[in-house]
Design a protein around this motif. Structure first.
Motif, short mmCIF file in Angstrom:
data_model
loop_
_atom_site.label_atom_id
_atom_site.label_comp_id
_atom_site.label_asym_id
_atom_site.label_seq_id
_atom_site.Cartn_x
_atom_site.Cartn_y
_atom_site.Cartn_z
N GLU A 1 0.73 -1.08 0.01
CA GLU A 1 0.05 -0.16 0.08
C GLU A 1 0.90 1.25 0.00
OE1 GLU A 1 -2.88 0.12 3.22
OE2 GLU A 1 -3.13 1.99 3.03
N THR A 2 1.99 1.27 0.76
CA THR A 2 2.53 2.59 1.02
C THR A 2 4.06 2.58 -0.04
OG1 THR A 2 4.07 1.56 2.75
CG2 THR A 2 1.79 2.71 3.25
N GLY A 3 4.54 1.61 -0.57
CA GLY A 3 5.76 1.47 -0.94
C GLY A 3 6.95 1.49 -0.13
N ALA A 4 6.67 1.16 1.07
CA ALA A 4 7.73 1.06 2.00
C ALA A 4 8.94 0.27 1.64
CB ALA A 4 7.17 0.89 3.42
N ASP A 5 10.19 0.73 1.85
CA ASP A 5 11.39 -0.01 1.53
C ASP A 5 12.23 -0.76 2.62
OD1 ASP A 5 12.59 2.08 2.22
OD2 ASP A 5 13.98 2.41 0.60
N ALA A 6 11.68 -0.52 3.80
CA ALA A 6 12.32 -1.09 4.95
C ALA A 6 11.53 -1.23 6.21
CB ALA A 6 13.40 -0.16 5.48
N VAL A 7 11.51 -2.28 6.91
CA VAL A 7 11.03 -2.58 8.15
C VAL A 7 11.93 -2.60 9.18
CG1 VAL A 7 9.27 -3.84 9.21
CG2 VAL A 7 9.29 -3.95 6.71
N TYR A 8 11.81 -1.73 10.43
CA TYR A 8 12.78 -1.75 11.49
C TYR A 8 11.75 -2.35 12.80
CZ TYR A 8 16.27 0.86 8.85
OH TYR A 8 17.25 1.30 7.88
N TRP A 9 12.61 -3.06 13.52
CA TRP A 9 11.99 -3.32 14.90
C TRP A 9 12.90 -3.76 15.95
CZ3 TRP A 9 11.32 -6.92 10.58
CH2 TRP A 9 11.98 -8.09 10.85
N ASN A 10 12.41 -3.61 17.28
CA ASN A 10 13.36 -4.11 18.23
C ASN A 10 13.04 -5.67 18.67
OD1 ASN A 10 14.83 -1.62 18.62
ND2 ASN A 10 12.86 -0.77 19.61
N ARG A 11 13.97 -6.49 18.89
CA ARG A 11 13.77 -7.70 18.77
C ARG A 11 12.57 -8.27 20.11
NH1 ARG A 11 18.71 -7.85 16.21
NH2 ARG A 11 20.05 -7.30 18.08
N CYS A 12 12.20 -9.24 20.00
CA CYS A 12 11.52 -9.92 21.16
C CYS A 12 12.04 -11.32 21.25
CB CYS A 12 9.72 -10.17 21.06
SG CYS A 12 9.01 -8.80 20.74
N TYR A 13 11.94 -12.04 22.35
CA TYR A 13 12.54 -13.32 22.45
C TYR A 13 11.48 -14.46 23.14
CZ TYR A 13 16.21 -9.73 22.76
OH TYR A 13 16.85 -8.89 22.22
N GLU A 14 10.28 -14.24 22.62
CA GLU A 14 9.33 -15.43 22.83
C GLU A 14 9.45 -16.17 21.76
OE1 GLU A 14 8.45 -12.22 23.22
OE2 GLU A 14 8.14 -11.77 25.29
N PRO A 15 9.70 -17.73 21.94
CA PRO A 15 9.81 -18.33 20.84
C PRO A 15 9.02 -18.11 19.56
CG PRO A 15 9.63 -19.75 22.95
CD PRO A 15 9.28 -18.11 23.11
N TRP A 16 7.59 -18.07 19.82
CA TRP A 16 6.63 -17.93 18.72
C TRP A 16 6.99 -16.61 18.15
CZ3 TRP A 16 3.87 -13.06 18.69
CH2 TRP A 16 3.80 -12.66 19.82
N LYS B 1 13.29 -9.53 2.85
CA LYS B 1 14.44 -9.65 2.20
C LYS B 1 14.30 -10.14 0.68
CE LYS B 1 17.76 -9.20 5.72
NZ LYS B 1 18.77 -9.70 6.51
N ASN B 2 13.19 -11.12 0.50
CA ASN B 2 12.75 -11.79 -0.67
C ASN B 2 12.38 -10.60 -1.53
OD1 ASN B 2 13.74 -14.11 -0.26
ND2 ASN B 2 11.68 -15.26 0.26
N ARG B 3 11.97 -9.59 -1.04
CA ARG B 3 11.32 -8.51 -2.03
C ARG B 3 12.37 -7.42 -2.28
NH1 ARG B 3 5.17 -7.56 -1.04
NH2 ARG B 3 4.80 -9.61 -0.68
N ASP B 4 13.57 -7.79 -1.62
CA ASP B 4 14.63 -6.82 -1.82
C ASP B 4 14.63 -5.41 -1.11
OD1 ASP B 4 16.38 -8.25 -3.50
OD2 ASP B 4 15.58 -7.49 -5.54
N LEU B 5 13.89 -5.60 0.02
CA LEU B 5 13.56 -4.63 0.89
C LEU B 5 14.50 -4.80 2.14
CD1 LEU B 5 9.77 -4.45 0.75
CD2 LEU B 5 11.54 -3.18 -0.91
N GLN B 6 14.49 -3.86 3.28
CA GLN B 6 15.46 -3.89 4.17
C GLN B 6 14.79 -4.31 5.36
OE1 GLN B 6 17.25 -0.43 5.57
NE2 GLN B 6 19.23 -1.10 5.66
N ALA B 7 15.18 -5.14 6.19
CA ALA B 7 14.45 -5.78 7.39
C ALA B 7 15.67 -5.64 8.50
CB ALA B 7 14.11 -7.16 7.36
N ARG B 8 15.48 -4.64 9.33
CA ARG B 8 16.75 -4.69 10.42
C ARG B 8 15.90 -4.74 11.78
NH1 ARG B 8 20.22 0.87 10.05
NH2 ARG B 8 21.31 -0.67 11.67
N SER B 9 16.73 -5.51 12.74
CA SER B 9 16.02 -5.81 14.03
C SER B 9 17.21 -5.45 14.96
CB SER B 9 15.83 -7.10 14.32
OG SER B 9 17.11 -8.02 14.20
N PHE B 10 16.87 -4.71 16.24
CA PHE B 10 17.74 -4.16 17.10
C PHE B 10 17.52 -4.65 18.62
CE2 PHE B 10 16.80 -1.24 13.59
CZ PHE B 10 18.10 -0.94 13.45
N ASN B 11 18.56 -4.43 19.39
CA ASN B 11 18.27 -4.86 20.72
C ASN B 11 17.59 -3.62 21.64
OD1 ASN B 11 18.41 -5.51 23.60
ND2 ASN B 11 20.51 -6.00 23.70
#
Ligand code: FAD
Length: 480
Positions: free
Chosen positions: A93-108, A121-131
């Motif tokens: 919908e928005t043409g976003a080219d990256a998704v950023y999030w802070n990590r969670c640790y629950e197994p699910w 990543k399969n869409r050649d977009l950026q996914a970055r996670s942080f602590n």
């Protein structure tokens, strides 16, 4: 000019704050517009979808975060459903080219996030996670042989010596936001109770949200921390920080807490040091959950698989309702129901009572806590229940069966806690407040108590129950 750039989706989860939030700061540093998202993903959470008290908290916390983002000229987009589908749709919908999030640790959550990373990543977009939630990532702190820590003390020594955190990150000064997109409203989600509305006690006690968290921390450091080492054991006093739900929802980070303790000059005082060690227990629980993802469902010590739990429904109901006839247990269960929180010492007492005096499986107690605690946290709850039950890592030995009367006398010596939560016992003199069945007729009459009517008789006999639990434990002792 900026608005023509593709947006970065900042996906909020258990990091409902703007300060010390690495994901939003990194997104802001790209110079691209931000699309702030919260997705209520009960599908991926499955059995661990948030309980009712947590949903109450979530509603208020998200309202505060939404206010903060609106204050900066933006929007917090609310979506409900499988996060993978929600993100896929939002990217289209928005043409976003990256998704950023802070990590969670629950197994699910880890499993879901892994799949989302691949999708992005399969869409050649950026996914970055942080602590954004831990002082040290679970994969970074392991023993000399590379194995996960199973004992707290060496873990804490190492954390303290080598991983004292960097100062927290500032909140972004300015943020540019993507164009508005369609969003649910928080009210659509019916997170708060309506009929009956049991949330009055929660409203009185808590201020969810980033500024509420900071105020709690400041108050704790100004008044409580100096006496924390001793007073934290006394449920009748305000001896602890009450930061647990704020930490769980990420309205404040452990790094901010650690840094504030340092700034207050409390790192090496008895109170401050002990407090930081409790923050380290949280880290230890997360470490265990990361390395042993079955922790919430499976005995950490397999010999407990052979333990014969009784699982009597009537006893379980009495425990949940705070009607066991043991005042310290009942006071704790009523505090939990009224406020969504229970003092740590009393959590240990009620958990010991459930698993040992009542021989009810720790997983049943864990599930009740999951539904009723505002700080319900998969790592802390599972690790703590297994610790008390004796089946966990570095656990309390099974033969340590708390005597609810002696615990009451020791940690609630004047009975203030019991009187606060069990008004029907308020008129009893202190010497029998933790064992009303020892009071004589006149004392009971003067206190308006009719045993078995206004307050239940003890539902099990502790000394009999203790022997029974120890015998049951003996039968599994030899196992691995
Ligand atoms: P403080 O004493 O001020 O401690 C500061 C912080 O350290 C807490 O907010 C918490 O994040 C962490 N912490 C303190 N004690 C522990 C501990 N024993 N284990 C892990 N972290 C700790 N805590 C939860 O956050 N969520 C839970 O679902 C939870 N379930 C529990 C179940 C049982 C049976 C028991 C015995 C304990 C449980 N705890 C849980 C741990 C502890 O009781 C709470 O973290 C604490 O009472 C929260 O109050 P506080 O913030 O005032 O603690």
């Amino acid at each position: 000019m900026t608005l023509s750039l593709p947006p970065v989706i900042v996906w909020f989860r258990q990091d409902l704050r703007l300060a010390d939030n690495p994901a939003i700061l990194a997104a802001a540093a790209t110079g691209k517009p931000i699309l702030a998202l919260y997705c209520l993903d009960d599908e991926a959470a499955g059995d661990w979808a948030m309980g009712r008290a947590s949903r109450w908290w979530l509603y208020h916390s998200l309202s505060r975060l939404e206010d903060a983002l609106i204050g900066k000229g933006g929007q917090l987009v609310f979506k409900r459903g499988a996060a993978q589908t929600v993100l896929t749709d939002l990217i289209s919908e928005t043409g976003a080219d990256a998704v950023y999030w802070n990590r969670c640790y629950e197994p699910w959550a880890r499993q879901r996030d892994e799949q989302i990373k691949i999708m992005v990543k399969n869409r050649d977009l950026q996914a970055r996670s942080f602590n954004g939630s831990l002082i040290v990532e679970p994969w970074d702190i392991v023993t000399a042989t590379g194995a996960p820590y199973r004992v707290f003390t060496p873990f804490w020594r190492r954390l303290h010596a080598q991983y004292a955190p960097q100062p927290p990150l500032p909140a972004p000064d300015t943020l540019s936001f993507a164009s508005r997109v369609s969003s649910d409203t928080l009210k659509d989600w019916a997170l708060t109770p309506v009929q009956p509305d049991w949330s009055g006690g929660l409203q009185q006690m808590w201020s969810p949200g980033e500024s509420g968290a900071m105020k709690r921390l400041e108050k704790f450091l100004a008044r409580t921390v100096t006496l924390y080492k001793d007073r934290r054991h006394l449920p009748g006093e305000t001896g602890t920080s009450h930061l647990s739900p704020h930490l769980h929802f990420g309205e404040i980070s452990p790094r901010q807490v650690w840094h504030a303790v340092e700034q207050a000059g409390q790192t090496h005082t008895a109170g401050g040091h002990t407090f930081l060690s409790e923050i380290a227990w949280r880290e230890f629980s997360y470490n265990l959950l990361y390395h042993y993802p079955d922790l919430p469902t499976t005995n950490f010590q397999p010999r407990f698989d052979h333990f014969k739990w009784d699982n009597d429904d009537d006893l379980f109901t009495a425990w949940r309702h705070g009607r066991t006839g043991y005042p310290i247990v009942d006071a704790g269960m009523r505090e939990l129901w009224a406020t969504g929180w229970m003092h740590n010492r009393v959590r240990m007492i009620v958990a010991s009572f459930l698993t040992k005096d009542m021989m009810i499986d720790w997983r049943k107690g864990q599930a009740w806590f999951w539904d009723t605690l505002v700080d319900a946290d998969l790592a802390n709850n599972a690790a703590s229940w297994q610790w008390v039950a004796g089946s966990g890592a570095d656990a309390a030995p099974y033969f340590r069966v708390f005597n609810p009367v002696l615990q009451g006398k020791k940690f609630d010596p004047d009975g203030a806690y019991v009187r606060a939560w069990l008004p029907e016992l308020a008129g009893l003199p202190t010497k029998v407040i933790h064992a009303p069945w020892l009071a004589n007729h006149k004392t009971l009459f003067d206190a308006n108590i009719v045993p078995g009517e206004t307050y239940p008789d003890p539902i099990v006999d502790h000394s009999f129950a203790r022997k029974r639990a120890l015998a049951a434990f003996e039968s599994i002792k030899g196992g691995s």
